[in-house]
Design an enzyme around this catalytic site. Structure first.
Site, PDB file in Angstrom:
ATOM      1  N   GLN A 512      -0.716 -44.494 -57.246  1.00 38.56           N
ATOM      2  CA  GLN A 512      -0.404 -45.172 -56.121  1.00 38.56           C
ATOM      3  C   GLN A 512      -0.296 -46.703 -56.043  1.00 38.56           C
ATOM      4  OE1 GLN A 512      -4.136 -45.380 -53.224  1.00 38.56           O
ATOM      5  NE2 GLN A 512      -3.139 -43.583 -52.429  1.00 38.56           N
ATOM      6  N   TYR A 593      -4.579 -51.262 -45.512  1.00 38.80           N
ATOM      7  CA  TYR A 593      -3.756 -52.403 -46.540  1.00 38.80           C
ATOM      8  C   TYR A 593      -2.659 -53.019 -45.887  1.00 38.80           C
ATOM      9  CZ  TYR A 593      -7.802 -50.573 -49.355  1.00 38.80           C
ATOM     10  OH  TYR A 593      -8.993 -50.314 -49.614  1.00 38.80           O
ATOM     11  N   ARG A 641       1.329 -42.529 -48.349  1.00 37.94           N
ATOM     12  CA  ARG A 641       0.119 -42.096 -48.002  1.00 37.94           C
ATOM     13  C   ARG A 641       0.092 -42.972 -46.603  1.00 37.94           C
ATOM     14  NH1 ARG A 641      -6.141 -41.362 -49.764  1.00 37.94           N
ATOM     15  NH2 ARG A 641      -5.126 -39.469 -50.411  1.00 37.94           N
ATOM     16  N   ARG A 735     -14.143 -36.818 -53.832  1.00 35.81           N
ATOM     17  CA  ARG A 735     -15.610 -36.750 -54.158  1.00 35.81           C
ATOM     18  C   ARG A 735     -16.083 -35.510 -54.712  1.00 35.81           C
ATOM     19  NH1 ARG A 735     -15.589 -39.660 -49.462  1.00 35.81           N
ATOM     20  NH2 ARG A 735     -17.153 -41.345 -49.230  1.00 35.81           N
TER      21      ARG A 735
END
Length: 795
Positions: A512, A593, A641, A735
């Site tokens: 990524q 971002y 993404r 997670r």
């Protein structure tokens, strides 16, 4: 809200021999619906000396709606709390197991679901009889005094006055309600015959899509003279309702038109109403459920969409919990606090499921082109409460047919079927989601990254993604972020890639690639996420000079030279990534971002060619994508993404996300990785299990672009369910892979799968069988009263 200490200063209110100080002796109930009546009956049964009064503005035989559905769980609670009510209800229920879904002339039936329903009128009559037998004072055709007035004369006031609660409205400053109106119109009607199953039927008209929800609520008599009855709810989007002319006709004509639209389902029979009108559903949420000695119950406190049949169920369960806590706690304030503490998590879970269900029906046009069987599976699993594994237990034959249609080889769970992106074939549908580790030194990934990513590659996932790897030193989020802007960093990444390919053959590893933008120069996550560094800060860049948070530095707005420099940083990093041997590259355009902040109107305030309309805001991210795609090997896939919503007013919407996905796909993206939020610091996400997957679902089914779903997908059952329903192509989990690096291997073991979709490393094969576990006891009933049947001991 004004009130008195329970029983204080009023002669005759003290109960001789009271077991607890401050117990509720005089109780006022506002509203004679099922929740209010059942609470009154329970509280009177618990203490026959209590004075319990119910105010109901309607007559005893007035009721709205038709049938009521209760779950076996709720009935079990009623049985243990009041066998007399349970016995009376048992005589009235019609029970059935099947759900019929009719779509484009094809009916699919799924069994094993276990419903029980009776007429609302009969339910109220049973509760009236029980209240009278116990000595509850029922005051019909009587408006209740205001709750504030009752609170001064009674120890406890139960506000069960429905979705339009005057009590809640009068004391909104304490209860702090949020009312959300949704986008469909619906009407409650009835048919004078009994469906033989819970029925969902879809009608596609020139004006749009309509749906019928129908279920029986009265069984035929032994003589056969009573044909039974069914509740029929017709629902459609507001714009369809208007286009079809329902806004211009009265309820009687609406019923007639609906009967014609669903004539086959109804066998040509008519529909009729009962004070029926077209409604829009409102979700009610309250920050607090009590105000002094007044407490909300049922729809006054919370609502959940009728498509999961939970309104009466929740109200009855509220009554059970309130009665139990009044019995258990030392005083009324403690009881009301315990009641809310106990019920709130259950209600919130139900409301999340109801929200998922109602949104599914709102987005029904997305699914009508699915095959009838997949459509049926999708509908059955829409709320996420019924899952693939659960449905397989209920109806293995139906579920196996859905799996065959999906392309599952015999004995293969959906998650272990392969999927192709470009020239890359993934052996299963599990992705280890990118997770920032903040453990690099000068951008160089070290032994930690080798062990972290290597362990997850050995763990069986089809695709393992790196954390966001930064394209420049100034593009890092923190000093601990990894980069790919030097040859030393590239050599370190090549070591990780080589380990994954050598030691976990068949596992793909993806990179990524991103730039922190205005969210850079911050502390390591565990030292203060998104907080600026104490020292050593570097300058930030962004589309506009807007800081991320109150303490964040103001970024420099990129000019033409800056934009070109960033573009070159991305292409240089992509060239290095290709040499490292990464199988896939993902461009990070999410989470606020740099590239994400170009897309959102909340962070892009430019007035040049790179700001303004969505098309203009897309320009720079697409330029970067094109530049990277040009240097990235043609046979290797690229994904993007995105944040499909900013969870903030004025930000990116789901409609925008569809347009963004289409644009990247048109430029050659092989899939869209659909995340949400983290764009602005004042966001308000609607967290919950699989809470982001509806955005991926919509993008996939509206655009046809493959998607990766993320967001609190925590179980292999969720993965199988989402895939079979056609809501996603791949599932990324973060997670769960922190909790268990071998999550995918263990998912295979737990499903008794040992095929080619997942391969245990030779060194680990001795552990490929699921360990045995101990036995646990079943939960006890919430409230059991003297004379009620007690749970049988565990064998």
């Amino acid at each position: 809200m004004p009130g008195t200490q329970p029983g204080a200063g009023r002669p005759g209110t003290e109960r001789p021999g009271a077991e607890r100080a401050g117990a509720a002796h005089r109780i006022a109930v506002i509203g004679g619906g099922p929740g209010g009546l059942y609470a009154a009956a329970l509280l009177k049964r618990l203490d026959p000396d209590r004075e319990v009064t119910v105010w109901e503005r309607n007559a005893p035989d007035d009721t709205f709606g038709f049938g009521v559905v209760l779950s076996d769980e709720t009935l079990g609670g009623i049985e243990h709390a009041d066998p007399a009510v349970y016995a009376a209800l048992q005589e009235e229920f019609v029970r059935w197991d099947d759900i019929d879904i009719v779509h484009r002339g094809t009916r699919h039936t799924s069994g094993g679901h276990g419903f029980a329903a009776l007429s609302r009128k009969r339910l109220l009559a049973v509760l009236h009889e029980r209240c009278r037998a116990l000595g509850v004072d029922l005051r019909f055709r009587t408006e209740a005094p205001p709750a504030a007035e009752l609170a001064t004369a009674y120890d406890l006031v139960i506000a069960a006055d429905g979705v339009h609660s005057l009590t809640r409205e009068a004391h909104a400053e304490v209860f702090r309600p949020t009312l959300t109106t949704h986008r469909c119109r619906y009407i409650w009607l009835a048919a004078d015959f009994a469906f033989d199953a819970f029925r969902f039927e879809i009608a596609e008209t020139e004006h749009g899509v309509l749906q019928l929800h129908g279920y029986p609520y009265r069984a035929a008599t032994a003589s056969g003279s009573d044909p039974g009855a069914s509740t029929v709810i017709i629902e459609m989007r507001e714009e369809v309702w208007r286009a079809a002319g329902f806004a211009d006709v009265d309820p009687a004509e609406s019923a007639e038109r609906c009967a014609k639209l669903f004539a086959e389902a109804l066998g040509g029979r008519p529909l009729h109403g009962n004070n029926s009108s077209w409604l829009t559903f409102r979700t009610v949420v309250n920050e607090h459920w009590s105000c002094g000695n007044t407490v909300l119950l049922g729809d006054a406190a919370h609502t959940a969409h009728f498509s999961i049949g939970s309104g009466t169920k929740l109200a009855v369960e509220d009554a059970l919990a309130l009665a139990a806590n009044l019995q258990e706690q030392p005083d009324i304030p403690a009881a009301l606090a315990a009641y809310e503490t106990e019920r709130r998590p259950v209600v919130e879970s139900t409301q999340r499921a109801a929200r998922a269900s109602l949104q599914w029906f709102e987005e029904l046009p997305l699914y009508v082109d699915q095959s009838p069987r997949q459509f049926a599976f999708n509908l059955l699993t829409r709320s996420r409460r019924v899952t693939h594994d659960n449905l397989r237990l209920r109806d293995a034959h139906f579920t196996e047919a859905v799996e065959r249609d999906f392309g599952c080889p015999p004995g293969t769970p959906p998650m272990f079927t392969p999927f192709r992106l470009g020239d890359l074939e993934l052996r299963n549908r599990v992705v280890v989601s990118p997770m920032d580790m903040y453990s690099a030194v000068d951008g160089v990934p070290g032994d930690f990254h080798l062990v972290h990513l290597g362990a997850r590659a050995l763990g069986g996932a089809g695709l393992v993604m790196t954390e966001m790897v930064c394209v420049s030193e100034r593009g890092r989020i923190t000093p601990g972020c990894a980069g790919l802007y030097t040859d030393e960093q590239a050599d370190a990444w090549a070591r990780v890639v080589d380990f994954a390919h050598t030691q976990a053959p068949g596992t793909a590893i993806g990179l990524q690639l991103g730039h922190s933008g205005r969210k850079g120069s911050t502390r390591l996550m565990w030292d203060g996420i998104d907080e600026p560094l104490d020292s050593g800060n570097w300058p930030l860049v962004a589309p506009s000079p807007l800081p991320y948070g109150p303490a964040s530095q103001i970024p420099h707005a990129l000019d033409a030279a800056g934009l070109a420099a960033v573009r070159e940083e991305f292409t240089a990093a992509a060239r290095r990534a290709a040499r490292c041997g990464f199988d896939l590259l993902e461009l990070h355009c999410a989470h606020g971002y740099l590239l994400s902040s170009f897309l959102s109107p909340l962070t892009n305030r430019r007035t040049d060619a790179y700001g303004g309309s969505l098309e203009a805001r897309l320009r720079f991210p697409l330029e970067v994508f094109d530049a990277v795609r040009e240097v990235w090997p043609a046979g290797r896939p690229m994904t993007v993404r995105v944040s499909a919503t900013d969870w903030a007013d004025g930000g990116t919407t789901a409609d925008d996300a569809v347009a963004v996905a289409r644009a990247f796909a048109a430029h050659g993206a092989d899939a869209i990785d659909v995340s949400t939020g983290q764009v602005v610091s004042d966001e308000r996400p609607a967290y919950g299990r699989s809470y982001q997957t509806p955005f991926a679902d919509r993008i996939r089914n509206e655009t046809g672009v493959p998607v990766i779903a993320v967001g609190a997908i925590s179980s292999w059952d969720d993965v199988n369910s989402l895939l079979l329903a056609g809501r996603t192509d791949l599932c990324a989990l973060a997670r769960p892979h922190l909790y268990d690096p071998h999550w995918t291997l263990h998912a295979a073991a737990e499903q008794d799968y040992a095929g080619p979709g997942v391969v245990w490393p030779l060194q680990y094969r001795a552990g490929s069988r699921r360990p045995q576990t101990g036995r646990t006891d079943a939960a006890k009933p919430r409230l059991a009263l003297p004379g009620a049947p007690q749970p049988r001991p565990f064998p």
